[in-house]
Design a protein around this motif. Structure first.
Motif, PDB file in Angstrom:
ATOM      1  N   ALA A  18       0.813  -1.210   0.000  1.00 20.38           N
ATOM      2  CA  ALA A  18       0.000   0.000   0.000  1.00 20.38           C
ATOM      3  C   ALA A  18       0.851   1.266   0.000  1.00 20.38           C
ATOM      4  CB  ALA A  18      -0.931  -0.001   1.213  1.00 20.38           C
ATOM      5  N   LEU A  19       2.007   1.231   0.649  1.00 16.12           N
ATOM      6  CA  LEU A  19       2.821   2.434   0.823  1.00 16.12           C
ATOM      7  C   LEU A  19       3.794   2.685  -0.320  1.00 16.12           C
ATOM      8  CD1 LEU A  19       3.600   2.009   4.617  1.00 16.12           C
ATOM      9  CD2 LEU A  19       2.152   3.787   3.609  1.00 16.12           C
ATOM     10  N   ASP A  20       4.354   1.627  -0.890  1.00 18.15           N
ATOM     11  CA  ASP A  20       5.387   1.796  -1.916  1.00 18.15           C
ATOM     12  C   ASP A  20       4.940   2.699  -3.070  1.00 18.15           C
ATOM     13  OD1 ASP A  20       7.106   0.294  -0.441  1.00 18.15           O
ATOM     14  OD2 ASP A  20       7.227  -1.398  -1.830  1.00 18.15           O
ATOM     15  N   PRO A  21       3.722   2.515  -3.631  1.00 20.27           N
ATOM     16  CA  PRO A  21       3.318   3.385  -4.754  1.00 20.27           C
ATOM     17  C   PRO A  21       3.168   4.852  -4.364  1.00 20.27           C
ATOM     18  CG  PRO A  21       1.955   1.404  -4.653  1.00 20.27           C
ATOM     19  CD  PRO A  21       2.733   1.463  -3.369  1.00 20.27           C
ATOM     20  N   LEU A  22       3.068   5.115  -3.069  1.00 21.02           N
ATOM     21  CA  LEU A  22       2.907   6.488  -2.596  1.00 21.02           C
ATOM     22  C   LEU A  22       4.247   7.183  -2.362  1.00 21.02           C
ATOM     23  CD1 LEU A  22       0.046   5.912   0.026  1.00 21.02           C
ATOM     24  CD2 LEU A  22      -0.177   6.729  -2.332  1.00 21.02           C
ATOM     25  N   GLY A  23       5.361   6.463  -2.561  1.00 14.25           N
ATOM     26  CA  GLY A  23       6.667   7.044  -2.264  1.00 14.25           C
ATOM     27  C   GLY A  23       7.006   6.991  -0.794  1.00 14.25           C
ATOM     28  N   TRP A  24       6.287   6.138  -0.036  1.00 12.87           N
ATOM     29  CA  TRP A  24       6.585   5.878   1.370  1.00 12.87           C
ATOM     30  C   TRP A  24       7.144   4.467   1.469  1.00 12.87           C
ATOM     31  CZ3 TRP A  24       4.684   8.989   5.748  1.00 12.87           C
ATOM     32  CH2 TRP A  24       4.066  10.184   5.345  1.00 12.87           C
ATOM     33  N   ARG A  25       7.828   4.150   2.576  1.00 13.68           N
ATOM     34  CA  ARG A  25       8.332   2.816   2.799  1.00 13.68           C
ATOM     35  C   ARG A  25       7.934   2.337   4.196  1.00 13.68           C
ATOM     36  NH1 ARG A  25       8.713   3.236  -1.850  1.00 13.68           N
ATOM     37  NH2 ARG A  25      10.465   2.718  -3.217  1.00 13.68           N
ATOM     38  N   ALA A  48       3.917  21.533   8.830  1.00 13.41           N
ATOM     39  CA  ALA A  48       2.597  22.147   9.007  1.00 13.41           C
ATOM     40  C   ALA A  48       1.605  21.624   7.969  1.00 13.41           C
ATOM     41  CB  ALA A  48       2.717  23.664   8.908  1.00 13.41           C
ATOM     42  N   ILE A  49       2.068  21.454   6.726  1.00 12.24           N
ATOM     43  CA  ILE A  49       1.202  20.925   5.675  1.00 12.24           C
ATOM     44  C   ILE A  49       0.765  19.505   6.016  1.00 12.24           C
ATOM     45  CG2 ILE A  49       1.160  20.184   3.252  1.00 12.24           C
ATOM     46  CD1 ILE A  49       3.127  22.524   2.692  1.00 12.24           C
ATOM     47  N   ALA A  50       1.718  18.687   6.440  1.00  4.34           N
ATOM     48  CA  ALA A  50       1.405  17.295   6.786  1.00  4.34           C
ATOM     49  C   ALA A  50       0.447  17.239   7.973  1.00  4.34           C
ATOM     50  CB  ALA A  50       2.685  16.532   7.100  1.00  4.34           C
ATOM     51  N   GLY A  51       0.680  18.079   8.978  1.00  3.59           N
ATOM     52  CA  GLY A  51      -0.200  18.094  10.132  1.00  3.59           C
ATOM     53  C   GLY A  51      -1.617  18.493   9.763  1.00  3.59           C
ATOM     54  N   ASP A  87      -3.264   4.948   8.551  1.00  2.00           N
ATOM     55  CA  ASP A  87      -1.965   5.536   8.199  1.00  2.00           C
ATOM     56  C   ASP A  87      -1.772   5.593   6.693  1.00  2.00           C
ATOM     57  OD1 ASP A  87      -0.910   5.797  10.971  1.00  2.00           O
ATOM     58  OD2 ASP A  87      -1.147   3.627  10.932  1.00  2.00           O
ATOM     59  N   VAL A  88      -2.229   4.573   5.980  1.00  2.00           N
ATOM     60  CA  VAL A  88      -2.146   4.591   4.516  1.00  2.00           C
ATOM     61  C   VAL A  88      -2.993   5.726   3.963  1.00  2.00           C
ATOM     62  CG1 VAL A  88      -2.589   3.296   2.404  1.00  2.00           C
ATOM     63  CG2 VAL A  88      -1.677   2.116   4.417  1.00  2.00           C
ATOM     64  N   ARG A  89      -4.193   5.896   4.515  1.00  2.00           N
ATOM     65  CA  ARG A  89      -5.049   7.006   4.072  1.00  2.00           C
ATOM     66  C   ARG A  89      -4.391   8.347   4.358  1.00  2.00           C
ATOM     67  NH1 ARG A  89      -8.190  10.113   7.014  1.00  2.00           N
ATOM     68  NH2 ARG A  89      -8.336   8.680   8.789  1.00  2.00           N
ATOM     69  N   LEU A  90      -3.780   8.471   5.521  1.00  2.00           N
ATOM     70  CA  LEU A  90      -3.113   9.731   5.869  1.00  2.00           C
ATOM     71  C   LEU A  90      -1.916   9.993   4.965  1.00  2.00           C
ATOM     72  CD1 LEU A  90      -3.234   9.588   9.772  1.00  2.00           C
ATOM     73  CD2 LEU A  90      -4.711  10.896   8.242  1.00  2.00           C
ATOM     74  N   ALA A  91      -1.168   8.944   4.613  1.00  2.00           N
ATOM     75  CA  ALA A  91      -0.031   9.123   3.696  1.00  2.00           C
ATOM     76  C   ALA A  91      -0.499   9.678   2.360  1.00  2.00           C
ATOM     77  CB  ALA A  91       0.688   7.792   3.498  1.00  2.00           C
ATOM     78  N   ALA A  92      -1.614   9.156   1.841  1.00  2.09           N
ATOM     79  CA  ALA A  92      -2.152   9.658   0.575  1.00  2.09           C
ATOM     80  C   ALA A  92      -2.614  11.105   0.715  1.00  2.09           C
ATOM     81  CB  ALA A  92      -3.303   8.766   0.116  1.00  2.09           C
ATOM     82  N   ALA A  93      -3.219  11.424   1.848  1.00  3.18           N
ATOM     83  CA  ALA A  93      -3.677  12.799   2.072  1.00  3.18           C
ATOM     84  C   ALA A  93      -2.502  13.762   2.169  1.00  3.18           C
ATOM     85  CB  ALA A  93      -4.525  12.858   3.341  1.00  3.18           C
ATOM     86  N   VAL A  94      -1.434  13.344   2.848  1.00  4.06           N
ATOM     87  CA  VAL A  94      -0.233  14.178   2.950  1.00  4.06           C
ATOM     88  C   VAL A  94       0.380  14.391   1.564  1.00  4.06           C
ATOM     89  CG1 VAL A  94       2.144  14.242   3.807  1.00  4.06           C
ATOM     90  CG2 VAL A  94       0.280  13.576   5.342  1.00  4.06           C
ATOM     91  N   ALA A  96      -1.114  14.391  -1.332  1.00  3.45           N
ATOM     92  CA  ALA A  96      -1.945  15.313  -2.106  1.00  3.45           C
ATOM     93  C   ALA A  96      -1.733  16.755  -1.660  1.00  3.45           C
ATOM     94  CB  ALA A  96      -3.419  14.921  -1.968  1.00  3.45           C
ATOM     95  N   ALA A  97      -1.627  16.971  -0.355  1.00  4.61           N
ATOM     96  CA  ALA A  97      -1.413  18.319   0.157  1.00  4.61           C
ATOM     97  C   ALA A  97      -0.050  18.862  -0.248  1.00  4.61           C
ATOM     98  CB  ALA A  97      -1.559  18.318   1.684  1.00  4.61           C
ATOM     99  N   LEU A  98       0.956  17.997  -0.224  1.00  9.07           N
ATOM    100  CA  LEU A  98       2.291  18.431  -0.649  1.00  9.07           C
ATOM    101  C   LEU A  98       2.329  18.724  -2.146  1.00  9.07           C
ATOM    102  CD1 LEU A  98       4.452  15.879   1.385  1.00  9.07           C
ATOM    103  CD2 LEU A  98       4.313  18.349   1.780  1.00  9.07           C
ATOM    104  N   ALA A  99       1.687  17.864  -2.934  1.00  3.18           N
ATOM    105  CA  ALA A  99       1.678  18.063  -4.385  1.00  3.18           C
ATOM    106  C   ALA A  99       1.033  19.397  -4.755  1.00  3.18           C
ATOM    107  CB  ALA A  99       0.949  16.908  -5.060  1.00  3.18           C
ATOM    108  N   ALA A 100       0.036  19.795  -3.994  1.00  2.00           N
ATOM    109  CA  ALA A 100      -0.629  21.068  -4.260  1.00  2.00           C
ATOM    110  C   ALA A 100       0.298  22.256  -4.032  1.00  2.00           C
ATOM    111  CB  ALA A 100      -1.868  21.193  -3.371  1.00  2.00           C
ATOM    112  N   ARG A 101       1.369  22.013  -3.288  1.00  2.00           N
ATOM    113  CA  ARG A 101       2.371  23.060  -3.026  1.00  2.00           C
ATOM    114  C   ARG A 101       3.639  22.839  -3.830  1.00  2.00           C
ATOM    115  NH1 ARG A 101       1.018  25.419   2.030  1.00  2.00           N
ATOM    116  NH2 ARG A 101       2.844  26.763   1.744  1.00  2.00           N
ATOM    117  N   GLY A 102       3.588  21.918  -4.798  1.00  2.00           N
ATOM    118  CA  GLY A 102       4.750  21.656  -5.640  1.00  2.00           C
ATOM    119  C   GLY A 102       5.827  20.837  -4.967  1.00  2.00           C
ATOM    120  N   LEU A 103       5.478  20.075  -3.927  1.00  2.00           N
ATOM    121  CA  LEU A 103       6.431  19.261  -3.192  1.00  2.00           C
ATOM    122  C   LEU A 103       6.073  17.791  -3.341  1.00  2.00           C
ATOM    123  CD1 LEU A 103       6.447  21.441   0.040  1.00  2.00           C
ATOM    124  CD2 LEU A 103       8.325  21.274  -1.605  1.00  2.00           C
TER     125      LEU A 103
END
Length: 234
Positions: A18-25, A48-51, A87-94, A96-103
């Protein structure tokens, strides 16, 4: 309120898949990744974005290490000491929030990476684990991990700054062998790069019988270290 299905600790292969495709390990029951940044200020912004992306779940799941070149993100259902669907859902949400800021997130694996994300543990061999565990708990200021307060269980740093300590049962004294060793837990796609680098630097392979769960390496004087992954444990 989440239901029981979303707060069930995932098995290692499920968490990794579940995590690998998200760029998490997945490392030692924790979802880990990094976000490259240009400054400590930007790393704090990532935190702050992740929180904000985690919302009300942040305090029970997320912690962040802020550095000048990256923010290191960790997700775990702290009350269960493991990765759950939350946690998998939160990783995806983080993400998306980072991508919206170009990160974006990156575990930094591969031969060209400065160093992958990793988790360090210290293993202590003991004949009577219950008799020495209180000493290490006191001297290090460590605590019991959630759901693991038994006389032979591992110890963790409540602030997640220092390595966890776990105890390996000995059957007999081994005075000619070191009895404290490091475990370097890395993403499954980083392990062979790390092993090759260690061997090229003068190390020796002691055993790969338990690979890919762990490889035992040693320096030129016989001091041992294990390179470990989640694989081969389920």
């Amino acid at each position: 309120m989440t239901d029981d299905a979303t707060t069930t600790v995932l098995r290692r292969p499920e968490a990794a898949a579940a995590l690998d495709p998200l760029g998490w390990r997945y490392i030692l029951g924790i979802a880990c990744t990094g976000v490259p940044v240009r400054s400590v200020t930007q790393a704090a912004e990532v935190a702050a974005i992740a929180g904000a992306a985690c919302g009300d779940d942040a305090d029970g799941h997320l912690w962040v290490d802020v550095r000048a070149d990256r923010a290191l993100l960790h997700l775990q259902t702290l009350a269960l000491a493991g990765v759950t669907p939350v946690d998998v859902r939160l990783a995806a949400a983080v993400n998306a929030a980072l991508a919206a800021r170009g990160l974006g997130t990156s575990p930094d694996v591969g031969t060209d990476a400065p160093r992958s994300i990793q988790v360090l543990e210290i293993a202590i061999d003991a004949l009577d684990i219950a008799s020495i565990r209180p000493f290490w708990k006191a001297v290090l200021g460590h605590v019991d991990e959630a759901g693991a307060s038994g006389p032979t269980d591992a110890l963790i740093d409540a602030r997640r700054q220092s390595p966890a300590v776990w105890f390996q049962q000995m059957d007999a004294p081994r005075p000619q062998r070191n009895r404290i060793h490091f475990d370097i837990s890395v993403p499954q796609d980083e392990a062979r790069h790390r092993i090759r680098a260690a061997l090229d630097a003068g190390g020796v392979l002691v055993s790969d019988l338990e690979a890919p769960a762990f490889w035992v390496l040693a320096d030129a004087e016989g001091n041992e270290v294990c390179v470990t992954t989640w694989q081969g444990r389920d």
